[in-house]
Design a protein around this motif. Structure first.
Motif, PDB file in Angstrom:
ATOM      1  N   TRP A   1     -26.087  32.246  12.996  1.00 32.58           N
ATOM      2  CA  TRP A   1     -24.712  32.600  12.684  1.00 32.58           C
ATOM      3  C   TRP A   1     -24.154  33.704  13.576  1.00 32.58           C
ATOM      4  O   TRP A   1     -23.157  34.331  13.251  1.00 32.58           O
ATOM      5  CB  TRP A   1     -24.598  33.025  11.216  1.00 32.58           C
TER       6      TRP A   1
ATOM      7  N   GLU B   1     -22.029  35.315  16.387  1.00 29.39           N
ATOM      8  CA  GLU B   1     -20.783  34.877  17.029  1.00 29.39           C
ATOM      9  C   GLU B   1     -20.921  34.887  18.531  1.00 29.39           C
ATOM     10  O   GLU B   1     -20.319  34.077  19.220  1.00 29.39           O
ATOM     11  CB  GLU B   1     -19.655  35.799  16.590  1.00 29.39           C
ATOM     12  N   ASN B   2     -21.709  35.834  19.048  1.00 25.53           N
ATOM     13  CA  ASN B   2     -21.792  35.986  20.496  1.00 25.53           C
ATOM     14  C   ASN B   2     -22.642  34.883  21.116  1.00 25.53           C
ATOM     15  O   ASN B   2     -22.306  34.322  22.132  1.00 25.53           O
ATOM     16  CB  ASN B   2     -22.414  37.339  20.862  1.00 25.53           C
TER      17      ASN B   2
ATOM     18  N   SER C   1     -20.352  39.167  11.294  1.00 25.05           N
ATOM     19  CA  SER C   1     -18.966  39.637  11.184  1.00 25.05           C
ATOM     20  C   SER C   1     -18.411  39.256   9.816  1.00 25.05           C
ATOM     21  O   SER C   1     -18.892  38.324   9.166  1.00 25.05           O
ATOM     22  CB  SER C   1     -18.116  39.003  12.284  1.00 25.05           C
TER      23      SER C   1
ATOM     24  N   LYS D   1     -17.133  35.672   9.561  1.00 29.04           N
ATOM     25  CA  LYS D   1     -18.204  34.692   9.447  1.00 29.04           C
ATOM     26  C   LYS D   1     -18.811  34.738   8.045  1.00 29.04           C
ATOM     27  O   LYS D   1     -19.138  33.712   7.452  1.00 29.04           O
ATOM     28  CB  LYS D   1     -19.282  35.025  10.493  1.00 29.04           C
TER      29      LYS D   1
END
Lengths: 294, 1100
Positions: free
Chosen positions: B465, B467-468, B504, B507
């Motif tokens: 999970w 994001e980057n 985040s 997310k």
């Protein structure tokens, strides 16, 4: 004729009557062993033995002089010894030297004492002696690298002059397509390879040593390659002669071979769910002697 | 204990239901708290306290490592001491106070016995008093207020005690069972027993006082009986004896109504039997045991049974309800509901009034560790030092060292009240099962907290999970709260993901929303949703659209439904998360890991892992095995068409899936023949058979799940590797079905009728194909007036039984022998010749060898063995026409002839006119036409050698000087011995022991035989110094006593009048001299009974 259906919830892998033909032991993928009392046409379930943690492949009754004793082997890698006393069954010993499925278990001819032969997919066979004092002395032999599918004792040939243990022989069949004959060496206290018999082109599923010692020793081996080979040896020595039971292949893989006590009839069974009987005629040719279907 | 533990027993989720709880670890004894909330189990590792209302919580473990099996554990029945438990530790008894911290829970140690304690009993009215009994034959009574010494002791001296019980009515009376007798003691009377109840034929295992009648007591014994006594009426005879068909290990009155419960020591279907005492009274003092209810289902011997009860507090109405709790060697703790009809049958009327209220017990659990461990008092500290009690550090953390996941998976709770519904259930039964199943499937998910009763789970996992970097995995801690109605509609679990730096907020919300969505959709259909939710968290796609059809998603046999790519994603996510958790973890480590495991786990883990290397061949489903009697035991698979079709389909699928494993040469093995898609290895068939199973047994059946796919197998392996207790009991999952399938049933019948036909065993008689016949063996003779007559007789025997071919052969042999016996030089002549009788005999033997007729071979070899002097009475056998001079002479080969069975050692010979010497061609054929012969019959069956014998030798005169030669080749003797030996085995099998001995005599060495014969003919002179070889029973000389023994020597068949040796074991008798000879050559009894007499006494 006794017929027992649905004794187990899964496939049955072996069914053996005891010495007196009164008790039937069956074993199955349902991990249990069942004991039936068979009398004429009737049968009665007397006991269900639980203890194995995997499918039970084979069972074998010991000679009655040792008591009412049953050995069983399973996918769980163990051989369990069961005993009945006063109508009660209990597990009296565990033989757990194998690290993979134990595919076959056989008691030695009673002359040798309580001696058990087990063949395992870990590539070894073990001969374990249950001694008077309760200890066991397993002898492990590396027999077939890929896995041993079956093992069978030679009958106790009464030989003058030779101590009975010196004649101990057995035969194994393995996933390397070979049949091997082993003989006890008292000095080394182990079983040494006597002969390697090549002839099958696929896994050997069962070998059976004819219980009767007549003119010659007879071995029957059946295989996944759908053939049955009869091996003969004169006077317990010299080379083994190979004879195909029949030239053409059987309709399906062969699983099991069994000699009648006097060694005159061979019963074969296999994947086609059929039992065929064979006998050798006076010319030494093998001919069908009967058939049993479900 | 904390206050919130106090609950209402009527809110119990387990009361009135069946429950099975698997507790591994060799527990031997069990007891229940008086409130019915907790159960305590005792083993060599210490005590487990299990909360029956929250079976999913791991038990509390009070460590106490001892090398001795715990014989008994008892929970104090008194409301004033609700936390007291007493257990045995060899010769000591430990009194535990469960309200103390686990590391310091032993409050008293009762040390007074000198040998192991066998039973403990709390006093029924005085909470401070208890009694113990021991193998040292003592019974002690203890007062906890001064626990250093027993305040009362009594001993029977002669036999160890098995049980002790206080009288319910009279606080001064107790009873103990010693060997076969029951002793009643009165504390005021010192150590003289008040009464001794004798009557059992074997040791008494259990006693129980009646709750209603002061002097009534029941005793249960190994002799298979339960006796009811009233010692105020009659201490000689029991009121009543109930005969069961098993040795009774425990028998107790019911706490309700008038009945009793017994459980077998061994056998008895491992069940607990409930019976009412009323009905049987009518049938006299001795009656057969008639159970009215059987609690059947354990697969091993039941160790103990207990009654769990509940009732309303402070009421004068008897509203007690009961539940049976059993603990068995099969490691299952089971709770069995008791239904109203049972109450009725034992005459228990619920809801009737009581004179005084029942004692109320606080319904609370001691499973939880007390919140503040009290400082040990000086008193207990003093005693503690004697013990190896493991420190409480690890014991006090929540898990107690018990693998919680393993524990949870051992719990089976059945919602259905009727046990019969259980067979049909193939789905998950409750959250506990769901969690345990998920634990198996996703080994990378770590469960930090499992609280099934409150519906709270806390678990951690790694999911993609970030994001980057989509390949990066993020550590997530998830708390799931399940409402109590889950998984019904509208009972959606709530998910909470712990705040995380790497995750985040956006997310975070996204995930929670998604999870709620999945959960919502699943619970709308009444399905369990944890698995899809976790799959989603692990980064898999969860398809919500096909949900309706995906009936099977939660079934354990994933293999059949998961697509190939799903397989790989599973595997890879596994691998990745593993890599994440341990950067240095390489595949090599992996292997080491497995190796370690396999060495520790033994076979199980290894086989589960090395599926690729598992060369176990496919099981045999069909086979045939001969028995010695010529019966053929055949077993077959029963296939029906549809099954077959499906399994082929499945096989194909499996083969496809399997191709990703490069090293599976067997799978590529193919033949043109369609039949040969059949796999060769057992493991290859498992997916197919699993389908089979689930269809037939409707199940989460064991063998399917343990190896149904490689990746699953790995999961399994990891799980199995986690915990020791698991390993010893490999097929945990597999037991689910079994435990479900074996439930209480009102009648004795097992309920396995659901299955389809799977197999069949047939025993066929093929004895007609076997050449050796018992009926012949019974009648054949080896002995007779003359060998010829023996052969003739045997021919007759064969004829009567319809074995014409054998009869024919016997007659031919007889004729050969006539010739020889007559010593007719003509006969002699051709017989002597290499093509004569000897040749014939040889051919005959070869013929029977080919036929594998051991019977004929053995008997012929016996009869022909001493043929040369096979001579009988001096009278000529066949009347001759013209009488000639008869020369009678003493045989000159006396010593040789000793082997012969014939009494006479004189031979007679007719002096025929040898010198006329008319020799010509003789054929054997003309000899044979004995009237009954069926010629065509013969030829069709067999090809007996057609014999034509030509005599060329006319050197008649030479013959006279020589003995007639044996018909059998001496060099073949070894072979013949082996035939006889084999035949002897056969005779033994047929039970023809005398025939066997007769036969085996021929296998004795010649030297021995002759000396035997000598001895028989010359009875030994009584000598003074006799080296006895055994026990000489003087009794034999007395008529009365002698009647017990067979009076004939088993060796020489002659009457034993003088010295004899009788085997103490088999009672067979031998002359002292015969014994000497026989035991020189054999250890086995001469009678053939198989007894090894020599081993039973010292032989000089």
């Amino acid at each position: 004729m006794v017929t027992i259906t649905n004794a187990h919830t899964e496939l049955i892998h072996d069914a053996v009557l005891d010495y007196y033909g009164k008790r039937l032991a069956t074993c199955s993928s349902d991990k249990s062993i069942k004991i039936f009392e068979v009398e004429g046409e009737t049968h009665r379930l007397v006991e269900t033995l639980y203890g194995h943690e995997g499918p039970v492949w084979q069972v074998d009754w010991a000679h009655p002089k040792f008591g009412v004793i049953l050995a069983s082997c399973s996918y769980d890698g163990k051989v369990l010894i069961w005993k009945e006393e006063n109508g009660r069954w209990s597990q009296i010993a565990v033989h757990a030297v194998h690290s993979a499925s134990v595919n076959s278990v056989k008691w030695a001819p009673h002359e040798y004492g309580p001696l058990l032969l087990a063949a395992s997919s870990d590539g070894k066979v073990s001969v374990v002696e249950f001694k008077e004092n309760g200890t066991t002395a397993p002898i492990l032999v590396d027999a077939h690298a890929i896995g041993v599918n079956t093992a069978s004792w030679a009958s106790a040939a009464l030989q003058d002059g030779a101590a009975p243990q010196q004649m101990r022989r057995f035969v194994t069949g393995g996933a390397d397509n070979l049949v091997k004959v082993w003989k006890f060496n008292p000095d080394a206290n182990t079983y040494l390879l006597e002969d390697t018999l090549e002839g099958h082109t696929d896994w050997v599923r069962d070998v059976a040593w004819s219980p009767s010692v007549l003119l010659r020793s007879y071995l029957a081996s059946v295989s996944q390659d759908r053939t049955c080979i009869i091996w003969t040896q004169e006077n317990s020595q010299g080379p083994w002669k190979k004879t195909l039971l029949k030239e053409d292949k059987f309709p399906d893989v062969l699983w099991r071979a069994s000699w009648s006590l006097s060694g005159n009839i061979l019963a074969l069974s296999g994947g086609d769910n059929k039992v065929t009987l064979w006998k050798e005629n006076l010319e030494g040719k093998w001919e069908p002697a009967g058939e049993v279907e479900q | 204990m904390s206050a919130d533990n106090k609950d209402d027993p009527f809110k119990s989720i387990t009361f009135g239901k069946s429950l099975s709880l698997r507790v591994d670890g060799g527990f031997n004894a069990v007891s229940i708290s008086p409130s019915g909330r907790d159960v305590v189990l005792a083993s060599r590792q210490g005590l487990y306290v299990v909360d029956l209302d929250d079976p999913f919580s791991a038990p509390r473990w009070l460590h106490h490592i001892t090398p001795w099996e715990v014989a008994d554990v008892q929970w104090s029945p008194h409301p004033s001491k609700p936390s007291w438990v007493v257990s045995t530790s060899n010769q000591k008894a430990l009194v535990w106070n469960l309200s103390r911290s686990s590391s310091d829970a032993i409050e008293h140690v009762l040390h007074g016995h000198s040998r192991a304690i066998t039973d403990i009993n709390f006093h029924p009215t005085n909470p401070e008093i208890l009694a113990t009994c021991s193998i040292d034959a003592y019974v002690h009574a203890w007062d906890m207020r001064s626990s250093r010494r027993a305040f009362y002791s009594a001993s029977v001296w002669s036999a160890g005690a098995s049980q002790v019980k206080w009288n319910f009515k009279n606080p001064n009376v107790m009873a103990s069972a010693h060997s076969n007798d029951v002793f009643i003691w009165d504390l005021r009377k010192g150590c003289t027993p008040l009464h001794v109840l004798k009557g059992h034929a074997n040791s008494v295992n259990s006693i129980d006082f009646s709750r209603f009648n002061e002097t009534e007591i029941m005793s249960s014994s190994n002799d298979g009986t339960v006796k009811f006594w009233d010692y105020s009426v009659n201490e000689e005879e029991p009121l009543r004896t109930v005969v069961t068909d098993f040795p009774v290990s425990k028998g107790r009155y019911l706490p309700f109504g008038s009945g009793f419960c017994v459980m077998p020591m061994i056998g008895g279907n491992n069940s607990v039997y409930l019976s009412n005492s009323i009905t049987s009274n009518e049938s006299g003092p001795i009656s057969k045991f008639q159970p009215i209810y059987v609690f059947k289902g354990h697969t091993d011997r039941v160790s103990d049974f207990l009654w769990r009860q509940r009732h309303s507090t402070n009421t004068l109405i008897d509203d007690r309800e009961f539940q049976l709790v059993t603990w068995s060697k099969d490691c299952d703790l089971r709770l069995w509901p008791v239904n109203e009809s049972t109450y009725e049958k034992v005459g228990y009327e619920r809801l009737c009034g009581l004179e005084k209220p029942l004692p109320d017990h606080e319904y609370c659990t001691f499973r939880k560790e007390p919140e503040e461990a009290k400082a040990p008092t000086a008193h207990t500290a003093r005693w503690k030092e004697h013990f190896v009690t493991k420190s409480g550090t690890e014991a006090s953390d929540g898990s107690n060292n018990i693998n919680h996941l393993a524990w949870v998976s051992g719990v089976r709770l059945h919602h259905a009240n009727s046990p019969h519904d259980l067979f049909e259930e193939d789905k998950l039964q409750n959250l506990g099962e769901e969690v345990s199943m998920i634990g198996h499937k996703f080994p990378k998910i770590v469960f930090e907290k499992i609280s099934v009763s409150t519906g709270v789970l806390v678990l951690t996992l790694n999911g993609p999970w970030s994001e980057n970097n989509p390949d990066d995995y993020i550590f997530l801690r998830l708390e799931v709260k399940f409402p109590s109605g889950y998984p019904q509609k509208k009972h959606v679990p709530r998910f909470k993901i712990e705040e995380n730096r790497e995750l985040s907020e956006k997310k975070h919300h996204e995930i929670v929303d998604q999870l709620s969505e999945i959960a919502q959709r699943y619970t709308d259909l009444g399905k369990y949703c944890l698995e899809p939710c976790l799959r989603f968290l692990l980064g898999e796609k969860v398809n919500l659209d096909g949900l309706q059809e995906e009936e099977q998603l939660l079934n354990l046999d994933l293999v059949d439904h998961v697509e190939l790519d799903e397989f790989s994603s599973l595997a890879s996510s596994d691998a990745r998360s593993r890599a994440l958790s341990d950067g240095s973890n390489t595949s090599e480590d992996d292997f080491d890991d497995i190796d370690n495991k396999s060495s520790a786990d033994g076979f199980v883990a290894r086989s589960a892992h090395d599926l690729r290397l598992d060369t176990t061949p496919i099981p045999k489903g069909c086979g045939a095995v001969w028995t010695a009697a010529g019966q053929l035991v055949c077993f077959f698979m029963v296939e029906n068409k549809s099954d077959k079709k499906q399994s082929i389909f499945k096989l194909g699928q499996r083969g496809f899936g399997g191709l990703k494993d490069a090293h599976k040469p067997e799978l590529l093995y193919e033949e043109q023949d369609a039949n040969f898609d059949r796999p060769k290895r057992y493991v290859d068939t498992l997916s197919a058979s699993s389908h089979h199973n689930s269809e037939a047994a409707n199940s989460l059946n064991g063998s399917d799940s343990d190896a149904s796919s490689d990746s699953f197998g790995d999961d399994w392996n990891d799980i199995v590797g986690n915990d020791i207790t698991w390993r010893t009991k490999m097929p945990l999952i597999s037991n689910f079905k079994k435990s479900l399938a074996s439930m209480a049933s009102d009648d004795n019948k097992s309920s396995l009728s659901v299955q389809k036909s799977k197999n069949t065993v047939i025993v066929r008689d093929f004895s007609h194909l076997i050449p050796d016949k018992k009926q012949l063996a019974m009648e054949y003779k080896l002995y007779g007036d003359s060998l010829e007559s023996v052969c003739k007789y045997n021919a007759q025997v064969a004829t009567t039984h319809g074995f014409e071919e054998l009869a024919h052969c016997w007659r031919m042999i007889a004729n050969v022998l006539i010739a020889r016996e007559e010593k007719n030089p003509y006969n002699f002549g051709w017989d002597q010749h290499s093509l004569g009788g000897k040749w014939f005999v040889k051919q005959t033997m070869i013929h029977f060898e080919k036929l594998r007729n051991v019977q004929m071979l053995a008997i012929l070899s016996c009869i022909l063995m001493d043929q040369p002097m096979g001579k009988a009475a001096s009278a000529p056998l066949v009347p001759k026409k013209g009488e000639e001079t008869i020369i009678t002479y003493e045989s000159n080969f006396v010593s040789h002839s000793q082997r012969s069975r014939h009494e006479s050692i004189t031979s007679s010979m007719r002096s025929d006119d040898y010198f006329t010497g008319t020799h010509g061609i003789k054929t054997l054929k003309p000899w044979t036409p004995v009237p009954v012969l069926g010629q065509d019959n013969l030829s069709s069956h067999n090809m007996l050698p057609d014999i034509k014998i030509e005599i060329v030798n006319d050197e008649v005169l030479d013959l006279l000087s020589s003995d007639s030669p044996p018909l059998l080749d001496a060099e073949d003797e070894a072979k013949y011995r082996s035939y006889r030996y084999q035949y002897a085995e056969l005779l033994f099998y047929w039970g023809l022991l005398i025939n066997r001995t007769e036969l085996l005599k021929f296998n004795l060495d010649e030297n021995f035989t002759s000396s035997v014969w000598h001895l028989l003919n010359h009875p030994p002179q009584p000598r003074a110094q006799l080296d006895y070889m055994g026990i000489c029973y003087k009794l034999l000389e007395h008529k009365g006593a002698g009647a017990y023994f067979p009076r004939n020597c088993n060796y020489c068949e002659l009457r034993v009048d003088g010295r004899g040796s009788v085997c103490g074991n088999c009672q067979h008798i031998l002359h002292a001299d015969c014994a000497k000879i026989w035991w020189d050559v054999s250890d086995e009894c001469a009678s053939g009974c198989g007894c090894e007499c020599v081993k039973f006494f010292d032989v000089v």
